[in-house]
Design an enzyme around this catalytic site. Sequence first.
Site, PDB file in Angstrom:
ATOM      1  N   HIS A   5     -23.763 -13.292  59.225  1.00 33.83           N
ATOM      2  CA  HIS A   5     -22.768 -13.844  58.305  1.00 33.83           C
ATOM      3  C   HIS A   5     -22.421 -15.306  58.538  1.00 33.83           C
ATOM      4  O   HIS A   5     -21.593 -15.869  57.836  1.00 33.83           O
ATOM      5  CB  HIS A   5     -21.474 -13.011  58.374  1.00 33.83           C
ATOM      6  CG  HIS A   5     -21.721 -11.554  58.159  1.00 33.83           C
ATOM      7  ND1 HIS A   5     -21.929 -10.676  59.203  1.00 33.83           N
ATOM      8  CD2 HIS A   5     -21.844 -10.841  57.026  1.00 33.83           C
ATOM      9  CE1 HIS A   5     -22.157  -9.469  58.719  1.00 33.83           C
ATOM     10  NE2 HIS A   5     -22.121  -9.531  57.409  1.00 33.83           N
ATOM     11  N   ASP A 208       6.693 -12.572  51.472  1.00 28.35           N
ATOM     12  CA  ASP A 208       7.550 -11.641  50.736  1.00 28.35           C
ATOM     13  C   ASP A 208       8.316 -10.764  51.711  1.00 28.35           C
ATOM     14  O   ASP A 208       7.801 -10.371  52.746  1.00 28.35           O
ATOM     15  CB  ASP A 208       6.763 -10.815  49.711  1.00 28.35           C
ATOM     16  CG  ASP A 208       5.526 -10.207  50.283  1.00 28.35           C
ATOM     17  OD1 ASP A 208       5.656  -9.209  51.000  1.00 28.35           O
ATOM     18  OD2 ASP A 208       4.436 -10.731  50.026  1.00 28.35           O
TER      19      ASP A 208
HETATM   20  N1  HPA Z   1       1.657  -6.980  52.987  1.00 26.33           N
HETATM   21  C1  HPA Z   1       0.469  -7.096  53.581  1.00 26.33           C
HETATM   22  N2  HPA Z   1      -0.159  -8.243  53.714  1.00 26.33           N
HETATM   23  C2  HPA Z   1       0.423  -9.338  53.208  1.00 26.33           C
HETATM   24  C3  HPA Z   1       1.663  -9.269  52.569  1.00 26.33           C
HETATM   25  C4  HPA Z   1       2.304  -8.035  52.445  1.00 26.33           C
HETATM   26  O1  HPA Z   1       3.398  -7.890  51.902  1.00 26.33           O
HETATM   27  N3  HPA Z   1       1.984 -10.521  52.161  1.00 26.33           N
HETATM   28  C5  HPA Z   1       0.951 -11.315  52.554  1.00 26.33           C
HETATM   29  N4  HPA Z   1       0.013 -10.601  53.184  1.00 26.33           N
END
Ligand code: HPA
Length: 238
Positions: A5, A208
């Site tokens: 790879h 988030d």
């Molecule tokens: N969950 C899993 N992986 C992620 C998230 C999430 O909320 N946000 C960015 N990568």
Amino acid sequence: MSTPHIESKKEEIAPYVLMPGDPLRAKYIADNFLEDVQMVNRVRNMFAYTGTYKGKRVTVFPSGMGVPSMGIYSYELFKFYDVKKIIRIGTCGSFNENIKCLDVILAEKAYCKTYFDKLLDDGNDNLVEASIDLNRKIMNAAKRNGIDLKIGEVITSDVFDLYCDDKEKYRSNYPKRDFIAVEMEAYGLLYIARKFQREGACLLTVVDSLFDDKNLTIEEREKSLNEMIKVALESMID
Ligand code: HPA
């Protein structure tokens, strides 16, 4: 030399590697933080770059998404290119009420419910530790640059948790520990680093959070990502 790879020559890969998930983020780091940059991999559009940061050679190599992809690239970099240290620099979510969007997280350990360990080398270990020495260098670099880090255990998931139908049920599948973030690659890196007795660490920016529903502006995201990138690069010149 090349691997299944990676097409780079051995000497084109530096002993220190930063691994974002996204090839375009690798380009962003090369364009904005490194000097004397050379593109060293094009296979599968996993564009990788080697350059210098404050005189030190560094390679930025994308991992792709998920433990299988991270597992492949980190395995080949440690085994065939004699890489000494890899720091993942990624994004994550959180369902811990002490964690807010744009916090920068340093993983002490990554937990994963997985068959990766069993399949690879008959291992049996759901919780893998980051390199203590590399984490110490990262903490020192953060301190030197006035950047706050939240430090703790993270969950590496095979499923993007935001897509789960029942989020309560999703969370109940994990042990009742004080996890500070959820993402999808850290365990793979830390497991492979330990296998080859090299150093692995993971920095994450929270994009988030269950307890913080703010919509991030592009500028906010970029500032936080830049801080994380800076900490990772500065830890390599400690
Ligand atoms: N969950 C899993 N992986 C992620 C998230 C999430 O909320 N946000 C960015 N990568």
